[in-house]
Scaffold this motif. Structure first.
Motif, mmCIF file in Angstrom:
data_model
loop_
_atom_site.group_PDB
_atom_site.id
_atom_site.type_symbol
_atom_site.label_atom_id
_atom_site.label_comp_id
_atom_site.label_asym_id
_atom_site.label_seq_id
_atom_site.Cartn_x
_atom_site.Cartn_y
_atom_site.Cartn_z
ATOM 1 N N UNK A 1 -11.832 -14.524 -32.270
ATOM 2 C CA UNK A 1 -13.446 -14.409 -32.920
ATOM 3 C C UNK A 1 -14.117 -15.458 -32.141
ATOM 4 N N UNK A 2 -13.435 -16.859 -32.323
ATOM 5 C CA UNK A 2 -14.159 -18.001 -31.660
ATOM 6 C C UNK A 2 -14.595 -17.461 -30.110
ATOM 7 N N UNK A 3 -13.504 -16.936 -29.406
ATOM 8 C CA UNK A 3 -13.842 -16.746 -28.103
ATOM 9 C C UNK A 3 -14.858 -15.603 -27.836
ATOM 10 N N UNK A 4 -14.987 -14.708 -28.868
ATOM 11 C CA UNK A 4 -16.038 -13.586 -28.615
ATOM 12 C C UNK A 4 -17.456 -14.266 -28.957
ATOM 13 N N UNK A 5 -17.376 -15.325 -29.757
ATOM 14 C CA UNK A 5 -18.731 -16.046 -30.110
ATOM 15 C C UNK A 5 -19.058 -17.074 -29.057
ATOM 16 N N UNK A 6 -18.364 -17.253 -28.153
ATOM 17 C CA UNK A 6 -18.466 -18.356 -27.157
ATOM 18 C C UNK A 6 -18.109 -19.592 -27.605
ATOM 19 N N UNK A 7 -17.316 -19.996 -28.534
ATOM 20 C CA UNK A 7 -16.918 -21.259 -29.215
ATOM 21 C C UNK A 7 -15.609 -21.484 -29.355
ATOM 22 N N UNK A 8 -14.613 -20.884 -28.385
ATOM 23 C CA UNK A 8 -13.218 -21.127 -28.499
ATOM 24 C C UNK A 8 -12.778 -22.335 -27.978
ATOM 25 N N UNK A 9 -11.952 -23.070 -28.528
ATOM 26 C CA UNK A 9 -11.413 -24.412 -27.723
ATOM 27 C C UNK A 9 -10.582 -23.872 -26.609
ATOM 28 N N UNK A 10 -10.221 -24.896 -26.081
ATOM 29 C CA UNK A 10 -9.427 -24.959 -24.708
ATOM 30 C C UNK A 10 -7.958 -24.191 -25.223
ATOM 31 N N UNK A 11 -7.206 -23.318 -24.449
ATOM 32 C CA UNK A 11 -6.111 -22.508 -24.861
ATOM 33 C C UNK A 11 -4.795 -23.578 -24.704
ATOM 34 N N UNK A 12 -4.996 -24.515 -24.031
ATOM 35 C CA UNK A 12 -3.823 -25.509 -23.885
ATOM 36 C C UNK A 12 -3.866 -26.206 -25.323
ATOM 37 N N UNK A 13 -5.032 -26.794 -25.668
ATOM 38 C CA UNK A 13 -5.039 -27.339 -26.959
ATOM 39 C C UNK A 13 -4.714 -26.446 -28.149
ATOM 40 N N UNK B 1 -18.253 -23.578 -37.289
ATOM 41 C CA UNK B 1 -17.456 -24.923 -37.589
ATOM 42 C C UNK B 1 -16.307 -24.638 -38.783
ATOM 43 N N UNK B 2 -16.610 -23.827 -39.765
ATOM 44 C CA UNK B 2 -15.264 -23.460 -40.556
ATOM 45 C C UNK B 2 -14.438 -22.959 -39.906
ATOM 46 N N UNK B 3 -14.660 -22.099 -38.923
ATOM 47 C CA UNK B 3 -13.361 -21.410 -38.300
ATOM 48 C C UNK B 3 -12.529 -22.403 -37.249
ATOM 49 N N UNK B 4 -13.257 -23.267 -36.814
ATOM 50 C CA UNK B 4 -12.759 -24.058 -36.217
ATOM 51 C C UNK B 4 -11.771 -25.209 -36.935
ATOM 52 N N UNK B 5 -12.380 -25.550 -37.992
ATOM 53 C CA UNK B 5 -11.274 -26.106 -39.056
ATOM 54 C C UNK B 5 -10.300 -25.534 -39.548
ATOM 55 N N UNK B 6 -10.349 -24.225 -39.784
ATOM 56 C CA UNK B 6 -9.413 -23.427 -40.269
ATOM 57 C C UNK B 6 -8.339 -23.339 -39.058
ATOM 58 N N UNK B 7 -8.959 -23.147 -37.891
ATOM 59 C CA UNK B 7 -7.808 -22.851 -36.756
ATOM 60 C C UNK B 7 -6.981 -24.097 -36.587
ATOM 61 N N UNK B 8 -7.697 -25.404 -36.852
ATOM 62 C CA UNK B 8 -6.846 -26.503 -36.878
ATOM 63 C C UNK B 8 -6.016 -26.800 -37.965
ATOM 64 N N UNK B 9 -5.979 -26.043 -38.965
ATOM 65 C CA UNK B 9 -5.179 -26.383 -40.099
ATOM 66 C C UNK B 9 -4.188 -25.257 -40.384
ATOM 67 N N UNK B 10 -4.297 -24.049 -39.950
ATOM 68 C CA UNK B 10 -3.353 -23.011 -39.996
ATOM 69 C C UNK B 10 -2.129 -23.080 -39.132
ATOM 70 N N UNK B 11 -1.157 -22.821 -39.671
ATOM 71 C CA UNK B 11 0.269 -22.823 -39.022
ATOM 72 C C UNK B 11 0.648 -21.410 -38.602
ATOM 73 N N UNK B 12 0.055 -20.311 -39.321
ATOM 74 C CA UNK B 12 0.618 -19.021 -38.873
ATOM 75 C C UNK B 12 -0.148 -18.650 -37.565
ATOM 76 N N UNK B 13 0.877 -18.315 -36.586
ATOM 77 C CA UNK B 13 0.574 -17.811 -35.407
ATOM 78 C C UNK B 13 -0.551 -16.785 -35.143
ATOM 79 N N UNK B 14 -0.326 -15.489 -36.078
ATOM 80 C CA UNK B 14 -1.149 -14.429 -36.003
ATOM 81 C C UNK B 14 -2.585 -14.836 -36.327
ATOM 82 N N UNK B 15 -2.573 -15.720 -37.507
ATOM 83 C CA UNK B 15 -4.076 -16.213 -37.866
ATOM 84 C C UNK B 15 -4.592 -16.994 -37.271
ATOM 85 N N UNK B 16 -3.872 -17.918 -36.490
ATOM 86 C CA UNK B 16 -4.419 -18.764 -35.322
ATOM 87 C C UNK B 16 -4.899 -17.804 -34.246
ATOM 88 N N UNK B 17 -4.314 -16.837 -33.679
ATOM 89 C CA UNK B 17 -4.749 -16.120 -32.668
ATOM 90 C C UNK B 17 -5.903 -15.304 -33.100
#
Length: 86
Positions: free
Chosen positions: A50-62, A29-45
């Motif tokens: 890591x979320x993908x590897x944990x089975x919790x990655x949001x949709x690519x388009x979003x 959940x903390x990772x998802x919040x940080x993903x939504x807040x960060x604007x740095x492309x490499x950090x977002x990726x």
């Protein structure tokens, strides 16, 4: 940010197998919040990966506005899925 660094930051250890389920869900959940807040492309990726590897990655388009970033994420998914098949 390296995988081990992210694991320690969000889960308190780099041994994710030892993380209790409650702590794993809280870290995700903390990772998802940080993903939504960060604007740095490499950090977002890195977060998305890591979320993908944990089975919790949001949709690519979003997650990724740029087509190049979405394609890189698809390439990573294909690569990781191919490893799982071996």
């Amino acid at each position: 940010m390296q995988f081990d660094d992210q694991a320690r930051h969000y889960f308190g250890t780099d041994d994710l197998g030892s993380v209790p389920q409650d702590a794993l869900l809280a870290g995700i959940e903390r990772m998802r919040v940080d993903l939504g807040l960060t604007t740095d492309a490499s950090h977002r990726f890195a977060l998305w990966t890591m979320l993908y590897m944990l089975g919790a990655a949001p949709d690519l388009e979003a997650t990724f506005k740029r087509a190049e970033d979405r394609e890189a994420a698809r390439d990573l998914m294909d690569m990781l899925d191919a490893e799982d098949e071996d």
